[in-house]
Design a protein around this motif. Structure first.
Motif, short mmCIF file in Angstrom:
data_model
loop_
_atom_site.label_atom_id
_atom_site.label_comp_id
_atom_site.label_asym_id
_atom_site.label_seq_id
_atom_site.Cartn_x
_atom_site.Cartn_y
_atom_site.Cartn_z
N LEU A 487 0.83 -1.22 0.00
CA LEU A 487 0.00 0.00 0.00
C LEU A 487 0.86 1.26 0.00
CD1 LEU A 487 -2.79 -1.22 2.44
CD2 LEU A 487 -3.12 -0.53 0.06
N VAL A 488 1.96 1.25 0.75
CA VAL A 488 2.85 2.42 0.77
C VAL A 488 3.49 2.63 -0.60
CG1 VAL A 488 4.96 3.39 1.77
CG2 VAL A 488 3.27 2.29 3.25
N TYR A 489 3.95 1.53 -1.22
CA TYR A 489 4.49 1.63 -2.58
C TYR A 489 3.45 2.23 -3.54
CZ TYR A 489 9.00 -0.89 -2.47
OH TYR A 489 10.32 -1.25 -2.28
N ILE A 490 2.22 1.70 -3.47
CA ILE A 490 1.17 2.13 -4.41
C ILE A 490 0.78 3.58 -4.15
CG2 ILE A 490 -1.24 1.73 -5.07
CD1 ILE A 490 -0.62 -1.32 -4.56
N ILE A 491 0.69 3.98 -2.88
CA ILE A 491 0.36 5.38 -2.57
C ILE A 491 1.44 6.30 -3.12
CG2 ILE A 491 0.21 7.04 -0.66
CD1 ILE A 491 -1.30 4.82 0.92
N GLY A 492 2.71 5.93 -2.94
CA GLY A 492 3.79 6.73 -3.52
C GLY A 492 3.66 6.84 -5.02
N ALA A 493 3.29 5.72 -5.67
CA ALA A 493 3.17 5.71 -7.14
C ALA A 493 2.05 6.63 -7.62
CB ALA A 493 2.93 4.29 -7.63
N VAL A 494 0.86 6.56 -6.98
CA VAL A 494 -0.26 7.38 -7.48
C VAL A 494 -0.02 8.87 -7.19
CG1 VAL A 494 -1.97 5.52 -7.41
CG2 VAL A 494 -1.67 6.98 -5.39
N ILE A 495 0.70 9.17 -6.10
CA ILE A 495 1.06 10.57 -5.86
C ILE A 495 2.06 11.03 -6.93
CG2 ILE A 495 2.36 12.08 -4.29
CD1 ILE A 495 0.99 10.59 -1.98
N GLY A 496 3.01 10.14 -7.27
CA GLY A 496 3.99 10.47 -8.31
C GLY A 496 3.36 10.61 -9.69
N GLY A 497 2.14 10.09 -9.86
CA GLY A 497 1.45 10.20 -11.16
C GLY A 497 0.71 11.51 -11.34
N ARG A 498 0.78 12.39 -10.34
CA ARG A 498 0.08 13.68 -10.44
C ARG A 498 0.67 14.51 -11.58
NH1 ARG A 498 0.98 19.00 -8.64
NH2 ARG A 498 -0.88 20.11 -7.92
#
Length: 1082
Positions: A487-498
C-alpha cells in the motif's frame, strides 16, 4: 590415397574426442588439433571429403563449420567461382541427404546463408550470382515435406540482416524479402488447407519452420535502426510501401487468426508473434479509411480469441497475446479504437481478461507488464480523445486498478505461508509496474483514493492491534506488514502520477489524506525500531518519500496546495519547512538504526542527496533545509558514534563503503550554502576527517600496524573526501579543500598506492579521489598568478600515476576473468586522471622541460607503458577503458603532438591501429574521439610536410622528421583509415558525419593517388549508365577545395561531403548495382 583415408580417420577421431569425451585434457588436445586443421592450406579439399565420406555426423559438422570460416574471412578471401561451387554443392547435398542430423543441417544452412550475405553484391557476367536464393530453394521444393522444411529453414536464416553490412541488408530487403514473405504466406495457406498430421515429425517441422520464416520476415530490421533484437520498445514495424497490397488484403491478417484457432497450442505462440508484428505495421502505410478497416479486422480477431480463451492457459500463448493487446494502443489512437464497431464489447472483454490475469498473480508474472502498458496508454489518452463515441474507460479503469491492488495484498499471505518468491524482492519489476499504475490510478482518482484509504485503514488498524496484543503470532504481523508495504508503494506511485496541469484541489486534498496515513504509519514503525523493523516496509517508505519530494517539495509547488492544508489539520505540519524536517528526521533515524543494511542506507542517502541538489542555484527549499536543526546536527556530528555506517570495524568488506561518497556529497552541498570564506567553519567540519588522516599517518609511521584497520580507515576516508571534492565546485571552497589536503596528507595517499597497488579495493578509491581533485569542474581550479599550486598538483598526479603504473605492471599474467578488476580498471582511472590534468588549463606544461622537471615526461612515459600492456581487443571490449583512453589520446594529439611524434615506430603504429579500430566502434563517443585524434595527427603531418617542402632556414626538429619518415615507410595505415572513413560515410548509417568529415580532407590531401584509385574502383563498380553520375559526385566533393587545411577550406569540404553522401545514397538506391564494402577495405 591410403594417407588421405588415414588423415580423414584421424579427423573423425578428433571430432569424436571433441564432442563425446568427458576427459578435459583429451578434449583440449582435440580442439587444438582441429584449430590447426582449420588453418591448414588443404582444409577446403578435406572438408569436401569429410562431407562425402565421413561416417559420423560430427565430422560433417566440422566440415560445415570450417567452410563457414573459410567463406567469412576478409583477408585472402575465396575466389568467386569457388564460393559459387560451394553454394551449389551445399544445396545439392541438402537435397540428396534427407536424413542428416539436425545440427548438421543447421550448420550447412548457416553456411549457405553466409555465402549469400557476403556475396550479395558479387557479379559474374553482369549477373548477381548470389541473389537467387528463392529460385534455388523453390527448385528443391518437392512433395516430401522434409525437403520443404529444410529449404524454408534456409530462407529463415537468410532473412537475418548483418548490421555491419547495412547496404546488403537494404538490397536484400528491396529485391527479395517481399517474395520470401509471399512464398511463406502461400505455403502456410497450403499447409492450413490440408489436414496436416502433426504427429509426423517432418510435417510438424514444416509448419514450425514456415511460421519462423514468416516471423523473421516481419521482424526484419527494415530501416537499420534496431541494434538490440531483444528490445521490445520499437513498437512500429517499418514495412516498405511496396508491401501495401499484402496488408490491404484482409485475408493476410485472417490467415494468422485462422491458424491460431486451427493448430495445436504448441504452435500458437509463433502465430501470435506474427500477429504482434502485423499489428505494429507503421501507421503511414495506410490512409485513414484503410487504417480503420485494418484495425476493425484486427479487433475482431482479438475479440474472437478473448471469446475462446482456452489456448491462453499456455504461458507462451498468454505472453504473446498480452503483447498483442499492448500493440493495440501503442500503434493506434484511442479515438480510432472507439470507432471500431465492436469496441464496447471488446473493451469489456479486455477489462475482464486483465482483471482475471491480475487476480492470478502467480501465473506468468512477466506478462503483466504488457497488460498494464495497454491500460496506462489508454488512461493517458483520455484527456486528448476527441471522438464522440464513449471510451468507457471511466467504467473499466477503476476495475483494473482495484484488481491490481487487491491481488497484490491477497498474495502476501500465500507467499509467506508457502515460502514462495516474493515479488517485492524484485524492485526493478515492482517499480516498472508502479510507474504504469501511477497513470492508471489517476484515472477516476476519487475511486482509487477511496479504495486505498479503506484498505490502508483496515491493515493499519489490524497491525496496531497485533502490536498491542501479547499473543499475536509473528506470521500475522508479517502479513500485515507485507500488505502495508504494498500500500505504501502504491500510494507513492499514485502521488507520483500527479500531472500539474490536470490535477484539481480536490485531488490534492485526496493526496493529503494518503500522505497523512503513511506519515502516521512511519511514526508507529519508527517508534519500534529499537526492538524490530521491516526492511521491505522501510524501502517502500523511501520510495514514497522520493515520489512525494518530486511532486510536492520545491520552489515550483504552490504552498497553498490543499495537501499542505490537510497535513496541517491532521499532523500539525503547517509549511514546507516542517515537512522537510520530517524528511531529515526520517533520514537520520534510518542512518541510526539501519546503518548495517546497505539497501536502506544507500536509498536513504540518495534521498538526502536529492534534497541537497540545488546549489549553486540556492533554491529556496535548500536554504530552508540548511536552517533545520537536524541538518546542522548532521554537519557538526558526522561521526560513526551518530551514524553507524561510518564505522570501520563492522564492515564486511571494503566495497560496502561506497555509500559514504553519496553522504559526503550531500553534506558538502549543504555546507557550501552558508560557508562562503569562513575557514573556521570549514575546519570544524573537517575535524573527523583530519583525525582519520592523522590516525593513518600514525599507523604508517610504525613498522608494524594492523593492515586491515589501516585499509578500512583509509578507504572510508578517501571515499568521504571524494564526495566533498565532488560537491565543492566553487573556487573558494575547493581551494580550502586543496590547502587542507596538500601538502600535509598527499604523501599518505602516495604511500597507500605504494603499499597496496595489488588490491583494487584500496587503489580504486584513492585513484578516483585523485582524479576528482585534478578535475577542473566549473573552473574551480583557478590559482593566482603567483601561485605554483597548479604545477605542484600535477607533480603529485604524475607521481601517483608513475608509482601505480610501474607497480601494476609487475603483477605478471592476470587471468582473463580478473584482468579488468585487478588491472584495467585502475589503468582506466589513471588515463582519466591524466586527461583531466592535461586539459584542465591550470598548468603551463612548457615549463617542465624548460626547467628540467621530469614530471610530465614520467606521466606520459608511464601512459605508454600501460598502453602497450593492453591488447587492442581489450581497449574496445571494456567501455570505460575505451572512453578514458580515447579521450586522453584526443588531448595528447591536440596539445602534445611532439611527444607522440617522438615515440618509437612500434608505439606509433599501435596508437594508429587503435584509432583505426575505434573508427568502427559502436560507441559514438569513441568513434567521434577517434575522428578528432586522426584529424590532429593528419593536420600535424600535413603541416610538417608543407614545411619540409618550403625553403626554410630552420630545419624540422628531430621528432617531426622521424615521424614523417615513419609515416612514409608505412603509408598503408593512413590509407586504410581513409578507406574506413569513406566506407562509413558511403555505406553505413553515419551518425557523426561532421566528425568524420574533419580528418577526411587531410587524409585525401596526404593520399591523393590512393584516393584517386579508390574513387575509380567505386565508379567502375557501378553499372555503365550510373558511372557518370557517380564520377560527378566525386567531382562535386572536391569542387572549390584548395590544397590546405585552413578552417574555411575544411568547412567548405564538410558542406560538400553532406551533399556528396546524399547524392551517392540516392544513386545507390536507384541502382541495382552496388559495391561490396569489403572491397573498399582491402
Amino acid at each position: 590415397m591410403t594417407d588421405l583415408f588415414q588423415s580423414l580417420a584421424q579427423l573423425e577421431n578428433l571430432c569424436k574426442q571433441l564432442y563425446e569425451t568427458t576427459d578435459t585434457t583429451t578434449r583440449l588436445q582435440a580442439e587444438k588439433a582441429l584449430v590447426e586443421f582449420t588453418n591448414s592450406p588443404d582444409c577446403l579439399s578435406k572438408c569436401q571429403l569429410l562431407l562425402e565420406r565421413g561416417s559420423s555426423s560430427y565430422s560433417q559438422l566440422l566440415a560445415a563449420t570450417c567452410l563457414t570460416k573459410l567463406v567469412s574471412r576478409t583477408n585472402n578471401p575465396l575466389p568467386l567461382e569457388q564460393r559459387i561451387d560451394i553454394r551449389n554443392y551445399v544445396l545439392n547435398y541438402l537435397a540428396t541427404r534427407p536424413k542428416l542430423a539436425t545440427f548438421v543441417t543447421q550448420a550447412l544452412i548457416q553456411l549457405y546463408a553466409r555465402i549469400t550475405k557476403l556475396g550479395w553484391f558479387d557479379c559474374q557476367k553482369d549477373d548477381y550470382v548470389f541473389r537467387n536464393a528463392i529460385t534455388d530453394v523453390t527448385r528443391f521444393l518437392q512433395s516430401q515435406h522434409i525437403h520443404i522444411y529444410k529449404h524454408t529453414h534456409t530462407l529463415t536464416h537468410t532473412t537475418h540482416p548483418l548490421t555491419k553490412h547495412r547496404k546488403i541488408a537494404s538490397s536484400f530487403r528491396d529485391s527479395s524479402l517481399f517474395d520470401i514473405f509471399t512464398l511463406s504466406c502461400n505455403l502456410l495457406k497450403q499447409a492450413s488447407g490440408k489436414n496436416l498430421n502433426l504427429n509426423d515429425e517432418s510435417q510438424h517441422g514444416l509448419l514450425m519452420q514456415l511460421l519462423k520464416l514468416t516471423h523473421n520476415c516481419l521482424n526484419f530490421d527494415f530501416i537499420g535502426t534496431s541494434t538490440d533484437e531483444s528490445s521490445d520498445d520499437l513498437c512500429t514495424v517499418q514495412i516498405p510501401t511496396s508491401w501495401r497490397s499484402a496488408f490491404l488484403d484482409s485475408s493476410t491478417l485472417q490467415l494468422f487468426f485462422d491458424l491460431y484457432h486451427s493448430i495445436p497450442p504448441s504452435f500458437s505462440p509463433l502465430v501470435l508473434s506474427c500477429l504482434v508484428q502485423i499489428a505494429s505495421v507503421r501507421r503511414s502505410l495506410f490512409n485513414n479509411a484503410e487504417r480503420a478497416k485494418f484495425l476493425s479486422h484486427l479487433v475482431d480477431g482479438v475479440k474472437r480469441i478473448l471469446e475462446n480463451p482456452q489456448s491462453l492457459s499456455d504461458p507462451n500463448n498468454y505472453h504473446e497475446f498480452c503483447r498483442l493487446l499492448a500493440r493495440l494502443k501503442s500503434n493506434y489512437q484511442l479515438g480510432e479504437l472507439v470507432k471500431v464497431e465492436n469496441y464496447p464489447e471488446v473493451i469489456r472483454l479486455i477489462a475482464n481478461f486483465t482483471v482475471t490475469s491480475l487476480q492470478h498473480w502467480e501465473f506468468a508474472p512477466n506478462s503483466v507488464h504488457y497488460l498494464l502498458s495497454l491500460w496506462q496508454r489508454l488512461a493517458a489518452s483520455v484527456p486528448y480523445v476527441k471522438a464522440t463515441e464513449p471510451h468507457m474507460l471511466e467504467t473499466y479503469t477503476p476495475e483494473v486498478t482495484k484488481a491490481y491492488i487487491t491481488s497484490r495484498l491477497e498474495s502476501v499471505h500465500i507467499i509467506l505461508r508457502d515460502g514462495l518468491e516474493d515479488p517485492l524482492e524484485d524492485t526493478g519489476l515492482v517499480q516498472q509496474q508502479l510507474d504504469q499504475l501511477s497513470t492508471i490510478g489517476r484515472c477516476e482518482y476519487e475511486k482509487t483514493c477511496a479504495l486505498l484509504v479503506q484498505l490502508f485503514d483496515q491493515s493499519a488498524q489490524s497491525y496496531q492491534e497485533l502490536l498491542q496484543s501479547a499473543s499475536a503470532s509473528p506470521m500475522d504481523i508479517a502479513v500485515q506488514e507485507g500488505r502495508l508495504t504494498w500500500l505504501v508503494y502504491i500510494i507513492g506511485a499514485v502521488i507520483g502520477g500527479r500531472v500539474s496541469f490536470a490535477s484539481t484541489d480536490e485531488q490534492d486534498a485526496m493526496d493529503g489524506e494518503l500522505v497523512c496515513r503513511v506519515l502516521q504509519l512511519m511514526n508507529l514503525t519508527d517508534s519500534r525500531l529499537a526492538q524490530a523493523g521491516n526492511e521491505k516496509l522501510e524501502l517502500a517508505m523511501l520510495s514514497f518519500f522520493e515520489q512525494f519530494r518530486k511532486i510536492y517539495i520545491g520552489d515550483q509547488v504552490q504552498k497553498s496546495s490543499k495537501l499542505y492544508r490537510r497535513l496541517s489539520e491532521v499532523l500539525g505540519l503547517n509549511d514546507e519547512t516542517m515537512v522537510l524536517s520530517v524528511f531529515i528526521g526520517k533520514i537520520i533515524t534510518n542512518l541510526k538504526y539501519w546503518g548495517r543494511c546497505e539497501p536502506i542506507t544507500s536509498k536513504t542517502l540518495q534521498l538526502l542527496n536529492d534534497l541537497s541538489i540545488g546549489y549553486p542555484f540556492l533554491s529556496y527549499s535548500v536554504r530552508k533545509l540548511v536552517k533545520l536543526s537536524a541538518v546542522q546536527f548532521m554537519l557538526n556530528n558526522h561521526t560513526s558514534e551518530h551514524f553507524s555506517f561510518l564505522g570501520i570495524n563492522n564492515q564486511s568488506n571494503l566495497t560496502d563503503m561506497r555509500c559514504r561518497t553519496t553522504f559526503y556529497t550531500a553534506l558538502g552541498r549543504l555546507l557550501m550554502v552558508d560557508l562562503g570564506e569562513d575557514e573556521d567553519q570549514y575546519e570544524q567540519f573537517m575535524l573527523p576527517l583530519t583525525a582519520a588522516f592523522e590516525a593513518v599517518a600514525q599507523m604508517f609511521s610504525t613498522n608494524s600496524f594492523n593492515e586491515q584497520e589501516a585499509k578500512r580507515t583509509l578507504v572510508g576516508l578517501v571515499r568521504d573526501l571524494r564526495g566533498i571534492a565532488f560537491a565543492f565546485n566553487a573556487k573558494t571552497s575547493f581551494m580550502m579543500l586543496f590547502e587542507w589536503i596538500y601538502p600535509s596528507y598527499m604523501p599518505i595517499l602516495q604511500r597507500a598506492i605504494e603499499l597496496w597497488y595489488h588490491d583494487p579495493a584500496c587503489t580504486t578509491p584513492v585513484l578516483k579521489l585523485m582524479a576528482e581533485l585534478v578535475h577542473n569542474r566549473s573552473q574551480r581550479l583557478q590559482f593566482d598568478v603567483s601561485s605554483p599550486n597548479g604545477i605542484l598538483l600535477f607533480r603529485e598526479t604524475s607521481k601517483m600515476i608513475t608509482m601505480y603504473g610501474n607497480r601494476i605492471l609487475t603483477l605478471g599474467e592476470v587471468p582473463k576473468d580478473q584482468v579488468y578488476a585487478l588491472k584495467l580498471k585502475g589503468i582506466s582511472i589513471c588515463f582519466s586522471m591524466l586527461k583531466a590534468a592535461l586539459s584542465g588549463s591550470y598548468v603551463n606544461f612548457g615549463v617542465f622541460r624548460l626547467y628540467g622537471d621530469d614530471a610530465l615526461d614520467n606521466a606520459l612515459q608511464t601512459f605508454i607503458k600501460l598502453l602497450l600492456s593492453i591488447p587492442h581487443s581489450d581497449l574496445l571490449d571494456y567501455p570505460k577503458l575505451s572512453q578514458s583512453y580515447y579521450s586522453l589520446l584526443e588531448v595528447l594529439t591536440q596539445d602534445h603532438m611532439n611527444f607522440i611524434a617522438s615515440l618509437e615506430p612500434r608505439v606509433i603504429m599501435y596508437i594508429l591501429s587503435s584509432i583505426s579500430e575505434g573508427l568502427t566502434a559502436l560507441d559514438t563517443m569513441v568513434c567521434t574521439g577517434c575522428c578528432s585524434c586522426l584529424d590532429h595527427i593528419v593536420t600535424y603531418l600535413f603541416k610538417q610536410l608543407s614545411r619540409s617542402t618550403k625553403k626554410r632556414t630552420t630545419p624540422l626538429n628531430q621528432e617531426s622528421d622521424r615521424f614523417l619518415h615513419i609515416m612514409q615507410q608505412h603509408p598503408e595505415m593512413i590509407q586504410q583509415m581513409l578507406s574506413t572513413v569513406l566506407n562509413i560515410i558511403i555505406f553505413e548509417d553515419c551518425r557523426n558525419q561532421w566528425s568524420m568529415s574533419r580528418p577526411l580532407l587531410g587524409l585525401i590531401l596526404l593520399n591523393e593517388k590512393y584516393f584517386s584509385d579508390l574513387r575509380n574502383s567505386i565508379v567502375n563498380s557501378q553499372p555503365p549508365e550510373k558511372q557518370q553520375a557517380m564520377h560527378l559526385c566525386f567531382e562535386n566533393l572536391m569542387e572549390g577545395i584548395e590544397r590546405n587545411l585552413l578552417t574555411k577550406n575544411r568547412d567548405r569540404f564538410t558542406q560538400n561531403l553532406s551533399a556528396f553522401r546524399r547524392e551517392v545514397n540516392d544513386s545507390m538506391k536507384n541502382s541495382t548495382y552496388g559495391v561490396n564494402s569489403n572491397d573498399m577495405m582491402s
